[in-house]
Design a protein around this motif. Structure first.
Motif, PDB file in Angstrom:
ATOM      1  N   ALA A 200       0.832  -1.205   0.000  1.00 54.76           N
ATOM      2  CA  ALA A 200       0.000   0.000   0.000  1.00 54.76           C
ATOM      3  C   ALA A 200       0.867   1.256   0.000  1.00 54.76           C
ATOM      4  CB  ALA A 200      -0.928  -0.016   1.209  1.00 54.76           C
ATOM      5  N   SER A 201       1.987   1.209   0.721  1.00 58.80           N
ATOM      6  CA  SER A 201       2.915   2.352   0.730  1.00 58.80           C
ATOM      7  C   SER A 201       3.463   2.620  -0.662  1.00 58.80           C
ATOM      8  CB  SER A 201       4.068   2.085   1.703  1.00 58.80           C
ATOM      9  OG  SER A 201       3.608   1.923   3.022  1.00 58.80           O
ATOM     10  N   ALA A 202       3.815   1.555  -1.380  1.00 59.25           N
ATOM     11  CA  ALA A 202       4.344   1.717  -2.736  1.00 59.25           C
ATOM     12  C   ALA A 202       3.317   2.378  -3.654  1.00 59.25           C
ATOM     13  CB  ALA A 202       4.762   0.354  -3.292  1.00 59.25           C
ATOM     14  N   VAL A 203       2.056   1.978  -3.517  1.00 64.35           N
ATOM     15  CA  VAL A 203       1.003   2.591  -4.327  1.00 64.35           C
ATOM     16  C   VAL A 203       0.853   4.070  -3.995  1.00 64.35           C
ATOM     17  CG1 VAL A 203      -1.481   2.616  -4.795  1.00 64.35           C
ATOM     18  CG2 VAL A 203      -0.262   0.440  -4.656  1.00 64.35           C
ATOM     19  N   MET A 204       0.885   4.395  -2.714  1.00 61.95           N
ATOM     20  CA  MET A 204       0.724   5.790  -2.307  1.00 61.95           C
ATOM     21  C   MET A 204       1.869   6.662  -2.806  1.00 61.95           C
ATOM     22  SD  MET A 204      -0.721   5.256   1.584  1.00 61.95           S
ATOM     23  CE  MET A 204      -0.965   6.998   1.875  1.00 61.95           C
ATOM     24  N   VAL A 205       3.087   6.149  -2.759  1.00 67.02           N
ATOM     25  CA  VAL A 205       4.242   6.919  -3.248  1.00 67.02           C
ATOM     26  C   VAL A 205       4.143   7.121  -4.761  1.00 67.02           C
ATOM     27  CG1 VAL A 205       6.736   6.859  -3.572  1.00 67.02           C
ATOM     28  CG2 VAL A 205       5.756   6.195  -1.372  1.00 67.02           C
ATOM     29  N   ALA A 206       3.780   6.073  -5.490  1.00 69.33           N
ATOM     30  CA  ALA A 206       3.611   6.199  -6.937  1.00 69.33           C
ATOM     31  C   ALA A 206       2.509   7.198  -7.262  1.00 69.33           C
ATOM     32  CB  ALA A 206       3.291   4.834  -7.547  1.00 69.33           C
ATOM     33  N   VAL A 313      11.314  11.465  -1.740  1.00 67.50           N
ATOM     34  CA  VAL A 313      12.044  10.413  -1.026  1.00 67.50           C
ATOM     35  C   VAL A 313      11.702  10.454   0.468  1.00 67.50           C
ATOM     36  CG1 VAL A 313      14.335   9.620  -0.315  1.00 67.50           C
ATOM     37  CG2 VAL A 313      13.931  10.297  -2.687  1.00 67.50           C
ATOM     38  N   PHE A 314      11.711  11.663   1.038  1.00 69.22           N
ATOM     39  CA  PHE A 314      11.376  11.790   2.462  1.00 69.22           C
ATOM     40  C   PHE A 314       9.951  11.326   2.733  1.00 69.22           C
ATOM     41  CE2 PHE A 314       9.240  14.340   5.707  1.00 69.22           C
ATOM     42  CZ  PHE A 314       9.963  13.972   6.824  1.00 69.22           C
ATOM     43  N   MET A 315       9.020  11.750   1.891  1.00 73.56           N
ATOM     44  CA  MET A 315       7.629  11.364   2.092  1.00 73.56           C
ATOM     45  C   MET A 315       7.448   9.862   1.926  1.00 73.56           C
ATOM     46  SD  MET A 315       6.104  14.019   3.066  1.00 73.56           S
ATOM     47  CE  MET A 315       4.444  13.338   3.043  1.00 73.56           C
ATOM     48  N   SER A 316       8.246   9.253   1.071  1.00 75.10           N
ATOM     49  CA  SER A 316       8.174   7.801   0.906  1.00 75.10           C
ATOM     50  C   SER A 316       8.533   7.099   2.209  1.00 75.10           C
ATOM     51  CB  SER A 316       9.122   7.345  -0.210  1.00 75.10           C
ATOM     52  OG  SER A 316       8.792   7.952  -1.439  1.00 75.10           O
ATOM     53  N   LEU A 321       6.583   4.451   7.360  1.00 76.28           N
ATOM     54  CA  LEU A 321       6.485   4.460   8.821  1.00 76.28           C
ATOM     55  C   LEU A 321       5.035   4.590   9.284  1.00 76.28           C
ATOM     56  CD1 LEU A 321       9.539   6.733   9.754  1.00 76.28           C
ATOM     57  CD2 LEU A 321       9.331   4.262  10.086  1.00 76.28           C
ATOM     58  N   ILE A 322       4.294   5.506   8.654  1.00 76.41           N
ATOM     59  CA  ILE A 322       2.900   5.709   9.047  1.00 76.41           C
ATOM     60  C   ILE A 322       2.058   4.479   8.732  1.00 76.41           C
ATOM     61  CG2 ILE A 322       0.809   7.023   8.505  1.00 76.41           C
ATOM     62  CD1 ILE A 322       2.520   9.508   8.282  1.00 76.41           C
ATOM     63  N   MET A 323       2.281   3.869   7.568  1.00 75.33           N
ATOM     64  CA  MET A 323       1.509   2.682   7.205  1.00 75.33           C
ATOM     65  C   MET A 323       1.857   1.500   8.109  1.00 75.33           C
ATOM     66  SD  MET A 323      -0.585   3.620   4.916  1.00 75.33           S
ATOM     67  CE  MET A 323      -1.197   2.123   4.150  1.00 75.33           C
ATOM     68  N   SER A 324       3.099   1.419   8.552  1.00 75.41           N
ATOM     69  CA  SER A 324       3.480   0.372   9.505  1.00 75.41           C
ATOM     70  C   SER A 324       2.762   0.582  10.840  1.00 75.41           C
ATOM     71  CB  SER A 324       4.995   0.371   9.717  1.00 75.41           C
ATOM     72  OG  SER A 324       5.678   0.109   8.506  1.00 75.41           O
ATOM     73  N   ALA A 355      -8.981   4.290   9.607  1.00 73.93           N
ATOM     74  CA  ALA A 355      -7.658   4.462   9.002  1.00 73.93           C
ATOM     75  C   ALA A 355      -7.311   5.937   8.837  1.00 73.93           C
ATOM     76  CB  ALA A 355      -7.611   3.750   7.652  1.00 73.93           C
ATOM     77  N   VAL A 356      -8.273   6.726   8.395  1.00 72.15           N
ATOM     78  CA  VAL A 356      -8.040   8.163   8.212  1.00 72.15           C
ATOM     79  C   VAL A 356      -7.733   8.825   9.548  1.00 72.15           C
ATOM     80  CG1 VAL A 356      -9.127  10.345   7.565  1.00 72.15           C
ATOM     81  CG2 VAL A 356      -9.384   8.336   6.100  1.00 72.15           C
ATOM     82  N   ALA A 357      -8.452   8.441  10.605  1.00 73.33           N
ATOM     83  CA  ALA A 357      -8.213   9.021  11.924  1.00 73.33           C
ATOM     84  C   ALA A 357      -6.815   8.683  12.434  1.00 73.33           C
ATOM     85  CB  ALA A 357      -9.280   8.527  12.906  1.00 73.33           C
ATOM     86  N   LEU A 358      -6.397   7.442  12.252  1.00 69.93           N
ATOM     87  CA  LEU A 358      -5.072   7.027  12.723  1.00 69.93           C
ATOM     88  C   LEU A 358      -3.961   7.708  11.921  1.00 69.93           C
ATOM     89  CD1 LEU A 358      -5.768   3.219  13.273  1.00 69.93           C
ATOM     90  CD2 LEU A 358      -5.422   4.964  15.045  1.00 69.93           C
ATOM     91  N   ILE A 359      -4.147   7.815  10.607  1.00 71.21           N
ATOM     92  CA  ILE A 359      -3.158   8.502   9.772  1.00 71.21           C
ATOM     93  C   ILE A 359      -3.068   9.979  10.172  1.00 71.21           C
ATOM     94  CG2 ILE A 359      -2.667   9.285   7.427  1.00 71.21           C
ATOM     95  CD1 ILE A 359      -3.777   6.595   6.434  1.00 71.21           C
ATOM     96  N   SER A 360      -4.219  10.602  10.478  1.00 71.18           N
ATOM     97  CA  SER A 360      -4.222  11.999  10.921  1.00 71.18           C
ATOM     98  C   SER A 360      -3.449  12.165  12.217  1.00 71.18           C
ATOM     99  CB  SER A 360      -5.662  12.491  11.117  1.00 71.18           C
ATOM    100  OG  SER A 360      -6.379  12.449   9.907  1.00 71.18           O
ATOM    101  N   ALA A 361      -3.612  11.212  13.139  1.00 72.46           N
ATOM    102  CA  ALA A 361      -2.888  11.280  14.413  1.00 72.46           C
ATOM    103  C   ALA A 361      -1.379  11.167  14.183  1.00 72.46           C
ATOM    104  CB  ALA A 361      -3.376  10.175  15.350  1.00 72.46           C
ATOM    105  N   CYS A 362      -0.979  10.228  13.327  1.00 74.12           N
ATOM    106  CA  CYS A 362       0.459  10.082  13.022  1.00 74.12           C
ATOM    107  C   CYS A 362       1.005  11.334  12.358  1.00 74.12           C
ATOM    108  CB  CYS A 362       0.670   8.867  12.125  1.00 74.12           C
ATOM    109  SG  CYS A 362       0.361   7.271  12.909  1.00 74.12           S
TER     110      CYS A 362
END
Length: 433
Positions: A200-206, A313-316, A321-324, A355-362
């Motif tokens: 999922a991280s790879a898809v988001m970065v792409a 690169v940094f956002m990747s 980290l956030i997805m983990s 998922a959105v709430a947890l990502i927002s917290a991170c």
């Protein structure tokens, strides 16, 4: 052996005359060198000149152009933004809790499943419902922040109809882009077991990389009109600066940002062939030519220093980290509350509010880190622009204009946590130095 050098091919008299002319040149150079002031004297003169120019005095002279009322207004606007970040986060958490505890998210998933049996269309149908419901629930805060507050501080030129039109355009863009991103993400979550967060991280970065490429050409024109800048006295210096720094642009675009706000801005956006130099009409109409060149030098610095790729690169790394963290949190929360919420697992569409709430917290926790990275890149671009344009006063004037909505002199911790750009004080002091 043949001799081809033209000096050696001439007659003896020509070679003799050339020798004496060379000797005269050497003697003349030695005389000039003997009469040059010693290096120590030059250094002393430069030192005396630098001593005469006091960086702090020059910086304070720019600060004094701002009246106490303007400083207070700027501080109030910017500091109010700190609280808005907190309220937005808490409001979003509240919406997520409501969607989960009332099982509204699960009912939206069931409705999407009844509308179509195709998984991809199922995802789009759920995303459409989720976007409409959350946008409606957060609309009071959105309209206050985006419309009423901007008018309260004199930053907006837009009537409510125009603002609402842009808001609805944003919803349509989010609907399309969100669907494109969520279809492969949920498909991978369902199929990749415990490692779904990496895929999922790879898809988001792409996805982020694609948006960077298409945004200047296909997304930005949805909200504003872009036209070629025809004023040669503004366009030509910008293009000369671009050519001098290896930027592959042959045109400069003007954007009609004044229909929305009074903010000045410019950018060198795009990548992989979609590079575009743009400045908004507020910058053109409200700033001097020196300020325009200084701002464009800064924006070109982002391009030349490859900031967009470094940020990607940094956002990747941050996304991984956030997805983990998301995977770890979902496993525990769904094991305890999944049945109550009607969610079967991380691949269930109804999990999206959680998922959105947890990502927002991170993301909130990571704010000082992301702000520091962006602020560092902005400082690098500032220095690049000052070196490229040699317009320190123009740059300082632009920093004063930005003080309309950015705090000029925040404290050190305040700048570290909340500012994603250098403060006005830092920028003017850098220019004066």
């Amino acid at each position: 052996m043949s001799v081809n050098h033209p000096i050696l091919q001439g007659s003896f008299r020509e070679r003799k005359n050339l020798f004496f002319r060379g000797l005269v040149v050497v003697i003349a150079l030695l005389v000039l060198a003997a009469n040059r002031p010693p290096a120590l004297a030059q250094t002393r003169s430069l030192s005396e000149t630098n001593t005469a120019f006091n960086v702090e005095v020059a910086t304070r002279a720019y600060f004094e152009r701002l009246t106490p009322e303007k400083k207070q207004r700027s501080n109030a606007y910017f500091e109010g933004g700190y609280w808005l970040q907190l309220w937005e986060f808490l409001y979003g958490i509240g919406v997520a809790v409501m969607l989960l505890n009332t099982r509204l998210s699960a009912r939206m998933r069931d409705l999407a499943g009844r509308l179509t049996r195709f998984k991809a269309l199922h995802t789009i149908a759920y995303w459409f419902q989720y976007l409409l419901v959350t946008s409606a629930l957060t609309f009071p805060l959105t309209v206050y922040e985006g419309f009423f507050r901007e008018h309260q501080y004199g930053m907006s030129n837009q009537g409510f109809g125009g603002w609402l039109g842009d808001f609805l355009k944003g919803l349509m863009v989010a609907l399309v882009l969100g669907s494109i991103a969520l279809i492969p993400i949920f498909a991978l979550v369902r199929r990749r077991g415990e490692r779904w967060h990496l895929y999922a991280s790879a898809v988001m970065v792409a996805f982020m990389a694609v948006v960077i490429v298409i945004a200047p050409v296909f997304i930005a024109p949805i909200f504003n009109r872009y036209t070629l800048l025809t004023d040669a006295k503004v366009r030509d210096p910008i293009l000369r600066l671009a050519r001098a720094n290896g930027i592959p642009a042959t045109e400069v675009y003007e954007m009609d940002a004044s229909r929305q706000s009074k903010r000045i801005s410019a950018n060198v956006s795009g990548a992989f062939g979609t590079t575009r130099i743009t400045l908004n009409d507020n910058l053109l109409n409200r700033s001097s030519l020196a300020s325009i060149e200084a701002v464009m030098g800064h924006e070109m610095g982002h391009y030349v220093l490859n900031h967009v790729y470094k940020m990607l690169v940094f956002m990747s790394m941050l996304v991984v980290l956030i997805m983990s963290a998301l995977r770890w949190s979902l496993d525990r929360l769904l094991a305890r509350f999944g049945a109550r919420w009607g969610i079967s697992g991380p691949g269930d569409l109804a999990v999206l509010p959680l998922a959105v709430a947890l990502i927002s917290a991170c993301s909130l926790v990571a704010t000082p880190i992301t702000n520091t990275l962006v602020r560092t890149q902005e400082i690098e671009a500032d220095v690049f622009g000052l070196n490229a344009t040699r317009e320190p006063d123009g740059f300082a004037e632009a920093a004063l204009q930005l003080s309309e909505y950015r705090k000029m002199e925040p404290g050190p911790m305040e700048e570290f946590i909340f500012l994603d750009h250098p403060s006005g004080a830092t920028r003017i002091r850098t220019a004066m130095r």
